[in-house]
Design a protein around this motif. Structure first.
Motif, mmCIF file in Angstrom:
data_model
loop_
_atom_site.group_PDB
_atom_site.id
_atom_site.type_symbol
_atom_site.label_atom_id
_atom_site.label_comp_id
_atom_site.label_asym_id
_atom_site.label_seq_id
_atom_site.Cartn_x
_atom_site.Cartn_y
_atom_site.Cartn_z
ATOM 1 N N THR A 212 0.822 -1.205 0.000
ATOM 2 C CA THR A 212 0.000 0.000 0.000
ATOM 3 C C THR A 212 0.861 1.261 0.000
ATOM 4 O O THR A 212 0.623 2.200 -0.773
ATOM 5 C CB THR A 212 -0.914 0.011 1.246
ATOM 6 N N ILE A 213 1.882 1.281 0.846
ATOM 7 C CA ILE A 213 2.728 2.473 0.961
ATOM 8 C C ILE A 213 3.464 2.754 -0.341
ATOM 9 O O ILE A 213 3.483 3.888 -0.836
ATOM 10 C CB ILE A 213 3.719 2.310 2.127
ATOM 11 N N PHE A 214 4.087 1.724 -0.926
ATOM 12 C CA PHE A 214 4.809 1.931 -2.175
ATOM 13 C C PHE A 214 3.865 2.297 -3.314
ATOM 14 O O PHE A 214 4.228 3.088 -4.201
ATOM 15 C CB PHE A 214 5.618 0.686 -2.536
ATOM 16 N N SER A 215 2.660 1.731 -3.313
ATOM 17 C CA SER A 215 1.682 2.074 -4.351
ATOM 18 C C SER A 215 1.290 3.545 -4.261
ATOM 19 O O SER A 215 1.212 4.243 -5.285
ATOM 20 C CB SER A 215 0.437 1.195 -4.229
ATOM 21 N N LEU A 216 1.044 4.020 -3.052
ATOM 22 C CA LEU A 216 0.674 5.421 -2.875
ATOM 23 C C LEU A 216 1.839 6.352 -3.215
ATOM 24 O O LEU A 216 1.629 7.415 -3.813
ATOM 25 C CB LEU A 216 0.212 5.661 -1.438
ATOM 26 N N LEU A 217 3.058 5.960 -2.857
ATOM 27 C CA LEU A 217 4.220 6.773 -3.209
ATOM 28 C C LEU A 217 4.390 6.857 -4.725
ATOM 29 O O LEU A 217 4.708 7.927 -5.268
ATOM 30 C CB LEU A 217 5.479 6.197 -2.564
ATOM 31 N N SER A 218 4.164 5.739 -5.412
ATOM 32 C CA SER A 218 4.266 5.765 -6.873
ATOM 33 C C SER A 218 3.162 6.624 -7.471
ATOM 34 O O SER A 218 3.392 7.370 -8.433
ATOM 35 C CB SER A 218 4.196 4.343 -7.439
ATOM 36 N N TRP A 219 1.950 6.552 -6.893
ATOM 37 C CA TRP A 219 0.829 7.367 -7.379
ATOM 38 C C TRP A 219 1.167 8.849 -7.252
ATOM 39 O O TRP A 219 0.935 9.634 -8.179
ATOM 40 C CB TRP A 219 -0.429 7.033 -6.576
ATOM 41 N N VAL A 220 1.714 9.253 -6.114
ATOM 42 C CA VAL A 220 2.094 10.652 -5.902
ATOM 43 C C VAL A 220 3.176 11.067 -6.900
ATOM 44 O O VAL A 220 3.141 12.175 -7.471
ATOM 45 C CB VAL A 220 2.585 10.872 -4.456
ATOM 46 N N THR A 221 4.138 10.189 -7.137
ATOM 47 C CA THR A 221 5.233 10.495 -8.072
ATOM 48 C C THR A 221 4.708 10.710 -9.484
ATOM 49 O O THR A 221 5.093 11.672 -10.163
ATOM 50 C CB THR A 221 6.269 9.360 -8.068
ATOM 51 N N PHE A 222 3.815 9.835 -9.929
ATOM 52 C CA PHE A 222 3.253 9.997 -11.269
ATOM 53 C C PHE A 222 2.363 11.235 -11.354
ATOM 54 O O PHE A 222 2.318 11.899 -12.402
ATOM 55 C CB PHE A 222 2.457 8.750 -11.673
ATOM 56 N N LEU A 223 1.663 11.557 -10.262
ATOM 57 C CA LEU A 223 0.848 12.771 -10.248
ATOM 58 C C LEU A 223 1.732 14.004 -10.406
ATOM 59 O O LEU A 223 1.396 14.926 -11.162
ATOM 60 C CB LEU A 223 0.055 12.850 -8.940
ATOM 61 N N VAL A 224 2.854 14.039 -9.698
ATOM 62 C CA VAL A 224 3.788 15.156 -9.820
ATOM 63 C C VAL A 224 4.305 15.263 -11.248
ATOM 64 O O VAL A 224 4.418 16.367 -11.808
ATOM 65 C CB VAL A 224 4.953 15.000 -8.822
ATOM 66 N N LEU A 225 4.613 14.119 -11.865
ATOM 67 C CA LEU A 225 5.082 14.124 -13.252
ATOM 68 C C LEU A 225 4.041 14.717 -14.192
ATOM 69 O O LEU A 225 4.353 15.576 -15.034
ATOM 70 C CB LEU A 225 5.433 12.700 -13.687
ATOM 71 N N ILE A 226 2.799 14.281 -14.053
ATOM 72 C CA ILE A 226 1.741 14.756 -14.947
ATOM 73 C C ILE A 226 1.491 16.254 -14.732
ATOM 74 O O ILE A 226 1.359 17.026 -15.691
ATOM 75 C CB ILE A 226 0.449 13.946 -14.713
ATOM 76 N N LEU A 227 1.436 16.690 -13.469
ATOM 77 C CA LEU A 227 1.224 18.111 -13.185
ATOM 78 C C LEU A 227 2.428 18.947 -13.619
ATOM 79 O O LEU A 227 2.269 20.060 -14.139
ATOM 80 C CB LEU A 227 0.966 18.308 -11.687
ATOM 81 N N GLY A 228 3.639 18.417 -13.408
ATOM 82 C CA GLY A 228 4.838 19.144 -13.828
ATOM 83 C C GLY A 228 4.898 19.308 -15.333
ATOM 84 O O GLY A 228 5.315 20.358 -15.843
ATOM 85 N N ARG A 229 4.463 18.279 -16.039
ATOM 86 C CA ARG A 229 4.430 18.369 -17.503
ATOM 87 C C ARG A 229 3.404 19.411 -17.956
ATOM 88 O O ARG A 229 3.670 20.221 -18.858
ATOM 89 C CB ARG A 229 4.078 16.989 -18.077
ATOM 90 N N ALA A 230 2.211 19.389 -17.307
ATOM 91 C CA ALA A 230 1.152 20.316 -17.711
ATOM 92 C C ALA A 230 1.439 21.745 -17.282
ATOM 93 O O ALA A 230 1.164 22.690 -18.031
ATOM 94 C CB ALA A 230 -0.184 19.846 -17.122
ATOM 95 N N ARG A 231 2.004 21.918 -16.074
ATOM 96 C CA ARG A 231 2.187 23.269 -15.536
ATOM 97 C C ARG A 231 3.525 23.881 -15.936
ATOM 98 O O ARG A 231 3.600 25.073 -16.257
ATOM 99 C CB ARG A 231 2.082 23.205 -13.994
ATOM 100 N N PHE A 232 4.582 23.092 -15.923
ATOM 101 C CA PHE A 232 5.916 23.635 -16.157
ATOM 102 C C PHE A 232 6.554 23.125 -17.449
ATOM 103 O O PHE A 232 7.681 23.483 -17.757
ATOM 104 C CB PHE A 232 6.840 23.300 -14.979
ATOM 105 N N GLY A 233 5.832 22.288 -18.172
ATOM 106 C CA GLY A 233 6.346 21.793 -19.443
ATOM 107 C C GLY A 233 7.552 20.878 -19.308
ATOM 108 O O GLY A 233 8.438 20.890 -20.164
ATOM 109 N N TRP A 234 7.585 20.073 -18.237
ATOM 110 C CA TRP A 234 8.710 19.168 -18.045
ATOM 111 C C TRP A 234 8.879 18.253 -19.240
ATOM 112 O O TRP A 234 7.918 17.641 -19.715
ATOM 113 C CB TRP A 234 8.504 18.324 -16.799
#
Length: 270
Positions: A212-234
């Protein structure tokens, strides 16, 4: 271990698995010596045999699952994506690498077939939850393959060599993010199902464990990636670092924890 099984069903799975690995090995080992048509035919045969092996393992009596079968299903899904994309991009060159991946995944599943599945909750919800989780693994794995192709293409461009990926760099980048987004949606659905329907699925309430912990950490990481791509053009290396980090955490969530339980500790997961 299937390799140690003396049963007729175990021998049949072993024979099919070895035949599958052999068919995958042809385009992987003899990539420069066989024609494209022969390599494609061998890969199709291997893919079909792989599907039969997975069906026998996951739908047989008793159905088995573990880190080996999870990797095997993931590899099969990646090869399915490749089969579709190679129709749209005939010059896509990743057959030898994916063939090697398929052979390795099949052999791992033969050596480490997992444990019989005991469903204490709803069999239908459990199957849906498992399918969502496996599908998210497959999509993120496909994203990793595209990220690898993108990295290879960038390296070849820096060396003034002709890119060998068979697909434009911007297309690779766009497809990588699309696979990440689709995988994130399915991972979100998997986690929500576990949180709200854990007792119906597993016969027990949601609990905090390594998976559960690793799944949630991965979910947060992918969320940051998607938001970073949309907001900052990563793009480029920044986006790839987040993709690799999220994928590593997701791998640890199920495959890693099951590997430790099944192989390192020699225990049957509950």
């Amino acid at each position: 271990m299937i390799l140690a099984s003396a049963s007729g069903a175990g021998n049949a799975v072993l024979g099919l698995g070895l035949a599958t690995a052999g068919a995958y090995a042809v385009p992987a080992v003899f990539a420069r010596r066989i024609t494209d048509g022969a390599g494609r035919t061998s890969l199709i045969v291997a893919w079909l045999l792989h599907a039969v092996v997975l069906g026998w393992t996951l739908l047989g009596e008793p159905a088995r699952f573990g880190f080996g079968p999870a990797l095997s299903v993931t590899a099969w899904l990646v090869l399915t994506v490749y089969a579709v994309e190679s129709r749209m991009f005939p010059l896509l060159r990743a057959r030898w690498a994916l063939s090697g991946l398929g052979a390795l995944a099949v052999l791992l599943a033969l050596v480490f077939p997992g444990s019989p599945l005991h469903v204490e909750g709803s069999a239908t919800l459990f199957a849906l939850h498992l399918a969502l989780g496996i599908a998210s693994y497959g999509l993120f794995a496909a994203a990793l393959v595209h990220a690898w192709l993108m990295t290879r293409a960038e390296r070849q461009m820096r060396q003034a060599a002709e890119p060998q990926s068979g697909m434009p760099l911007l297309t690779l980048e766009r497809l990588t993010l699309r696979f990440v987004t689709a995988g994130f949606v399915l991972l979100t659905a998997t986690l929500l199902a576990g949180i709200f329907f854990g007792e119906l699925i597993y016969g027990r309430a949601w609990r905090w464990d390594h998976k559960t912990i690793f799944s949630l950490l991965s979910w947060v990481t992918f969320l940051v990636l998607i938001l970073g791509r949309a907001r900052f053009g990563w793009r480029g290396r920044t986006a790839l670092r987040w993709l690799y980090a999220g994928s590593a955490l997701l791998l640890l969530a199920y495959v890693g924890s099951r590997f430790v339980l099944e192989v390192v500790l020699g225990r049957t997961p509950s």
